[in-house]
Motif scaffolding. Structure first.
Motif, PDB file in Angstrom:
ATOM      1  N   HIS A 387      15.079   6.026  17.063  1.00 23.90           N
ATOM      2  CA  HIS A 387      14.181   6.975  17.049  1.00 23.90           C
ATOM      3  C   HIS A 387      13.607   7.768  15.968  1.00 23.90           C
ATOM      4  N   GLY A 388      13.996   7.499  14.575  1.00 26.53           N
ATOM      5  CA  GLY A 388      13.776   8.703  13.457  1.00 26.53           C
ATOM      6  C   GLY A 388      12.888   7.646  12.559  1.00 26.53           C
ATOM      7  N   LEU A 389      12.701   6.059  12.569  1.00 23.83           N
ATOM      8  CA  LEU A 389      12.012   5.595  12.121  1.00 23.83           C
ATOM      9  C   LEU A 389      11.669   5.458  11.020  1.00 23.83           C
ATOM     10  N   PRO A 390      11.694   5.934   9.524  1.00 24.68           N
ATOM     11  CA  PRO A 390      10.956   6.715   7.695  1.00 24.68           C
ATOM     12  C   PRO A 390      10.246   5.135   8.158  1.00 24.68           C
ATOM     13  N   LEU A 391       8.743   4.964   8.548  1.00 24.52           N
ATOM     14  CA  LEU A 391       8.299   4.003   8.935  1.00 24.52           C
ATOM     15  C   LEU A 391       7.081   4.591   7.406  1.00 24.52           C
ATOM     16  N   ALA A 392       6.389   5.786   7.334  1.00 23.11           N
ATOM     17  CA  ALA A 392       5.610   6.233   6.396  1.00 23.11           C
ATOM     18  C   ALA A 392       6.448   5.946   4.898  1.00 23.11           C
ATOM     19  N   LEU A 393       7.790   6.127   5.182  1.00 19.70           N
ATOM     20  CA  LEU A 393       8.138   5.574   3.571  1.00 19.70           C
ATOM     21  C   LEU A 393       8.129   4.210   3.328  1.00 19.70           C
ATOM     22  N   VAL A 394       8.293   3.810   4.200  1.00 23.74           N
ATOM     23  CA  VAL A 394       8.320   2.326   3.955  1.00 23.74           C
ATOM     24  C   VAL A 394       7.783   1.009   3.859  1.00 23.74           C
ATOM     25  N   ILE A 395       6.370   1.570   4.665  1.00 20.20           N
ATOM     26  CA  ILE A 395       5.078   0.955   4.926  1.00 20.20           C
ATOM     27  C   ILE A 395       4.374   1.017   3.270  1.00 20.20           C
ATOM     28  N   THR A 396       3.775   0.132   2.954  1.00 22.91           N
ATOM     29  CA  THR A 396       2.940   1.242   1.486  1.00 22.91           C
ATOM     30  C   THR A 396       1.340  -0.712   1.954  1.00 22.91           C
ATOM     31  N   GLU A 397       0.756  -0.211   1.154  1.00 19.50           N
ATOM     32  CA  GLU A 397      -0.402  -0.798   1.436  1.00 19.50           C
ATOM     33  C   GLU A 397      -1.413  -1.261   0.192  1.00 19.50           C
ATOM     34  N   ASP A 398      -1.200  -2.813  -0.232  1.00 19.41           N
ATOM     35  CA  ASP A 398      -1.583  -3.257  -1.197  1.00 19.41           C
ATOM     36  C   ASP A 398      -2.811  -2.132  -1.534  1.00 19.41           C
ATOM     37  N   PRO A 399      -3.322  -2.156  -2.412  1.00 17.35           N
ATOM     38  CA  PRO A 399      -4.884  -1.446  -3.366  1.00 17.35           C
ATOM     39  C   PRO A 399      -5.091  -2.211  -3.306  1.00 17.35           C
ATOM     40  N   GLN A 400      -5.439  -3.322  -3.344  1.00 19.06           N
ATOM     41  CA  GLN A 400      -6.025  -4.713  -3.795  1.00 19.06           C
ATOM     42  C   GLN A 400      -7.197  -4.927  -2.617  1.00 19.06           C
ATOM     43  N   THR A 401      -6.159  -5.682  -1.499  1.00 12.27           N
ATOM     44  CA  THR A 401      -5.597  -5.874  -0.712  1.00 12.27           C
ATOM     45  C   THR A 401      -6.382  -5.434   1.024  1.00 12.27           C
ATOM     46  N   GLY A 402      -6.048  -4.328   0.743  1.00 14.75           N
ATOM     47  CA  GLY A 402      -5.741  -3.467   1.755  1.00 14.75           C
ATOM     48  C   GLY A 402      -4.488  -4.203   2.822  1.00 14.75           C
ATOM     49  N   ARG A 403      -3.912  -4.777   2.498  1.00 14.36           N
ATOM     50  CA  ARG A 403      -2.731  -5.246   3.590  1.00 14.36           C
ATOM     51  C   ARG A 403      -1.470  -4.460   3.411  1.00 14.36           C
ATOM     52  N   LYS A 404      -0.647  -3.935   4.496  1.00 18.98           N
ATOM     53  CA  LYS A 404       0.470  -3.127   4.767  1.00 18.98           C
ATOM     54  C   LYS A 404       1.385  -4.270   4.642  1.00 18.98           C
ATOM     55  N   GLN A 405       1.999  -3.810   4.022  1.00 20.75           N
ATOM     56  CA  GLN A 405       3.951  -4.215   3.844  1.00 20.75           C
ATOM     57  C   GLN A 405       4.867  -3.498   3.766  1.00 20.75           C
ATOM     58  N   TYR A 406       6.062  -3.727   4.122  1.00 19.65           N
ATOM     59  CA  TYR A 406       7.557  -3.201   4.380  1.00 19.65           C
ATOM     60  C   TYR A 406       8.282  -3.554   3.023  1.00 19.65           C
ATOM     61  N   LEU A 407       8.362  -2.328   1.739  1.00 18.28           N
ATOM     62  CA  LEU A 407       9.286  -2.321   0.761  1.00 18.28           C
ATOM     63  C   LEU A 407      10.107  -3.904   1.541  1.00 18.28           C
ATOM     64  N   GLN A 408      10.852  -4.279   0.374  1.00 18.55           N
ATOM     65  CA  GLN A 408      11.920  -5.127  -0.018  1.00 18.55           C
ATOM     66  C   GLN A 408      12.806  -4.181   0.399  1.00 18.55           C
ATOM     67  N   GLY A 409      13.853  -4.926   1.152  1.00 20.92           N
ATOM     68  CA  GLY A 409      14.834  -4.656   1.770  1.00 20.92           C
ATOM     69  C   GLY A 409      14.765  -3.769   2.962  1.00 20.92           C
ATOM     70  N   TYR A 410      14.018  -3.550   3.761  1.00 23.31           N
ATOM     71  CA  TYR A 410      13.679  -2.737   4.284  1.00 23.31           C
ATOM     72  C   TYR A 410      12.469  -3.317   6.035  1.00 23.31           C
ATOM     73  N   GLU A 411      12.238  -4.684   5.668  1.00 21.23           N
ATOM     74  CA  GLU A 411      12.033  -5.363   6.627  1.00 21.23           C
ATOM     75  C   GLU A 411      11.961  -5.110   7.850  1.00 21.23           C
ATOM     76  N   GLY A 412      13.651  -5.116   8.232  1.00 22.78           N
ATOM     77  CA  GLY A 412      14.399  -5.372   9.462  1.00 22.78           C
ATOM     78  C   GLY A 412      13.767  -4.166  10.386  1.00 22.78           C
ATOM     79  N   LEU A 413      13.085  -3.165   9.600  1.00 17.93           N
ATOM     80  CA  LEU A 413      12.766  -2.472  10.740  1.00 17.93           C
ATOM     81  C   LEU A 413      11.912  -2.777  11.371  1.00 17.93           C
ATOM     82  N   ARG A 414      11.100  -3.549  10.815  1.00 16.90           N
ATOM     83  CA  ARG A 414       9.913  -4.532  11.675  1.00 16.90           C
ATOM     84  C   ARG A 414      10.097  -4.527  13.249  1.00 16.90           C
ATOM     85  N   ALA A 415      11.807  -4.869  13.257  1.00 20.47           N
ATOM     86  CA  ALA A 415      11.977  -5.871  14.837  1.00 20.47           C
ATOM     87  C   ALA A 415      11.620  -3.828  15.970  1.00 20.47           C
TER      88      ALA A 415
END
Length: 673
Positions: A387-415
């Protein structure tokens, strides 16, 4: 930055001491504040114009830690005073032991430390005829966090820093750890055995559906796989738990009463863990009789002889450890109306608490006092990670492709999210309690060697590696000019002999000394290398090379020529494998190998502990070699399962000073009749 107003300095102790090294001890503080300091000045002939400032870990609050903990921390006096020609500085970091968490304002974060250092310079100039030209600061855990804050904010005071076992940004998800502990505490021995050397390697075997889910959540949050032997209820979890109760009481109401929260939607899943009892105090116990007592005071930053009590209750609990995190509300007696949170439970069911939360502790509690035991809030906190997911801090956007990705080590939050949107109702105040992203900047003058531990159950690798990301964002490809990240393999959050027994039911310090190594030797080398980096421009060894999975699992480079850092690499086999099954009286063949990263020194010590009890036997090795191999034979005279440990130490030279940089490798031996 406006300089804070401080009171005039005063000195109440000024004397020469001979233990652990000859030094002039000065104690004092600043009037009209709670700031106190201790300075340790070596004789004039040793002084080389430097000072080294130690920041106590945890919450701070003690200006005597180096002196009081000589049995655990023995090396700073030798390294700083005699070897490097500096004096030592400590402060209580602006607060007494029972005054909060030590991170509420700039004065606690760095101001009091800076003013203590500046006043020490004045005294040093009077004593030596010259103020120090350079200053260095270091500390573990909470002290490491404040070390970062010090060098970022007061470049006028310190030239170099070595924070260790700490990071920045998103703190370890202790709520997810609490959730896993809630479900798994009865299965921990089996899980640990699977992950020990020669084990099955499958920690999920023999777990129920809910238990598998709990362990997966723990792993996805970044908990180090190799630290499971330390996984137990950990009192600093409660700092976050209690902090969120104050910052977001709305969450604790909704968890049990609103749709979208497990406590409301499916309370039957939680019912097996729920405790709600009325009982009485059976006995008041001197805290020193509680197993783990020393650690409670260590993390509280108070002298170990501080008077405190624990309690035993009349109600019998089949699993006393399930009382961890429960609230005790006294409804009669002198403590009527007081609520304390259980932060310590021993096998006998004796309960302890921490002073940061309720300074009164159990004072005034007497036998027969009525008390309500309830863990509803703790159970709610154990589910707050979703109930307190820090998604704004761990999801970044590639400036060239616009693709969103999770910071390394925090991809488990996708679940816990779909299309990067949380599955469950969110509480921003819960998220704020687990992030420090807006505090540290990664911008500092001077040099920093950042030391972290791979087997740290308290500062997880994905969290510890996060500070480097801040530095990279601040300075880009010039990071190697000012920053190093050194990992220490097989090291926990602190001294194995102290932390292991304190955070688990396994109380034998020898076993923990055999299982894990300390990072003192790497920290000492970091201070040596900082002085050369700052004062002579000599770059220290490169970063330790590592790989981190999307879920935060960390693996260090095992090729010594590519490893980096200053810790030796160790490997061990028994009868050619990591596991051997032998008979009593049979000769067992052990091989240990060690190699030092290129250009960082030589192997100076090698030892075998065949029983896994901390009884190491020194082995003969050639002098001045960066690689060694040790073959040993041993005969076991009793059946049992033994975890033999091969421990090595390294230094810059064959006759280099202690503490050595340590590492170990372990194997399993099963002995039958």
């Amino acid at each position: 930055m406006e300089k804070p107003k401080v009171g005039s300095p005063f000195i109440d102790i000024d004397e020469w001491r001979d233990v652990p090294r000859r030094h002039r001890y000065v104690h004092g503080g600043f009037e009209d504040t709670h700031t106190r300091f201790s300075f340790y000045f070596p004789p004039k002939e040793l002084y080389k114009g430097r000072f080294f400032q130690y920041l106590e870990g945890s919450t701070g609050g003690n200006e005597h830690m180096l002196y009081q903990r000589q049995a655990v921390i023995t090396w700073p006096f030798h390294v700083a005073l005699e070897e490097l020609g500096g004096y030592l500085v400590e402060s209580n970091q602006a607060h007494f032991a029972y005054e909060g968490m030590g991170a509420t304002a700039d004065w606690e974060l760095f101001g009091a430390s800076a003013e203590s250092a500046l006043y020490s310079k004045k005294l040093a100039a009077e004593m030596y005829g010259q103020a120090p030209r350079h200053g260095y600061i270091w500390g573990p855990s909470g002290g490491g966090f404040r070390t970062m804050m010090c060098i970022e904010n007061r470049p006028d005071v310190w030239d170099g820093a070595s924070p260790h076992v700490t990071g920045a940004g998103i703190a370890p998800s202790y709520s997810a750890a609490g959730f896993a502990w809630l479900h798994l505490h009865s299965k921990i021995p089996e899980i640990v055995d699977a992950m020990e050397p020669g084990g099955s390697g499958d920690p999920f075997a023999n777990l129920s559906h809910d238990q598998r889910e709990a362990l997966a959540i723990l792993y996805r949050s970044g908990y180090p796989r190799s630290a499971l032997s330390q996984f137990w209820s950990f009192s600093p979890w409660l700092w976050f738990f209690i902090g969120t109760m104050y910052s977001d009481p709305d969450y604790y109401q909704k968890f049990w009463n609103a749709p979208g929260y497990l406590g409301h939607d499916d309370p039957h899943r939680i019912a097996p863990f729920l405790i709600d009892k009325k009982t009485r105090v059976r006995r008041v116990v001197d805290a020193k009789q509680i197993a783990g007592y020393e650690y409670t005071f260590l993390v509280s930053g108070v002298p170990s002889d501080t008077a405190s009590n624990g309690v035993e209750l009349e109600e019998h609990f089949a699993e006393p450890e399930a009382l961890f995190g429960a609230s005790l509300t006294f409804t009669s007696g002198k403590a009527k109306g007081r609520t304390v949170i259980v932060s310590l439970v021993d096998k006998k069911g004796t309960l302890g608490t921490m002073a940061q939360v309720v300074p009164e502790l159990f004072r005034g509690v007497e036998e027969g006092d009525e008390v309500i035991v309830n863990n509803r809030n703790f159970i709610a906190w154990c589910h707050s990670f979703m109930h307190g997911l820090p998604l704004a801090l761990v999801i970044t956007e590639d400036p060239q492709t616009g693709r969103k990705q999770y910071l390394q080590g925090y991809e488990g939050l996708r679940a816990l999210a779909i299309d990067d949107r949380p599955l469950f109702p969110q509480h921003p105040k819960l998220m704020q309690a687990t992030t420090g992203h807006a505090v540290q900047t990664g911008r500092f003058k001077g040099k920093m060697i950042h030391v972290n531990a791979t087997h740290d159950a308290n500062g997880w690798p994905n969290f510890c590696a996060s500070y480097k990301k801040l530095v990279e964002a601040a300075v880009g490809n010039k990071i190697s000019d000012s920053y190093r990240l050194w990992w220490v393999e097989n090291a926990p959050h602190g001294s194995p002999a102290v932390f292991g027994p304190s955070i688990s039911p396994l109380k034998d310090p020898g076993i923990w000394t055999s299982r894990l190594v300390d990072y003192d030797g790497v920290t000492a080398q970091a201070l040596r290398d900082l002085t050369k980096w700052v004062e002579e421009g000599t770059p220290p060894p490169a970063d330790t090379m590592y790989r981190m999975s999307g879920d935060g699992d960390i693996k260090l480079e095992q090729d010594p020529q590519k490893r980096g850092g200053v810790q030796p690499v160790a490997h061990a086999t028994v009868n050619g494998s990591t596991r051997a099954e032998v008979k009593v009286g049979e000769t067992v063949h052990f091989i240990g190998k060690a190699a030092q990263p290129s250009g960082t020194g030589v192997i100076v010590a090698a030892e075998w502990d065949f029983l896994g009890t901390g009884a190491f036997i020194l082995q003969n090795i050639p002098n001045n070699k960066s690689e060694v191999m040790v073959e040993s034979l041993h005969i076991y005279d009793k059946p049992g399962t033994y975890f033999a440990s091969f421990r090595v130490g390294s230094s810059r030279a064959a006759n280099g000073p202690k503490p050595y940089a340590r590492n170990n490798a372990r194997v399993r031996v099963i002995v039958t009749t």
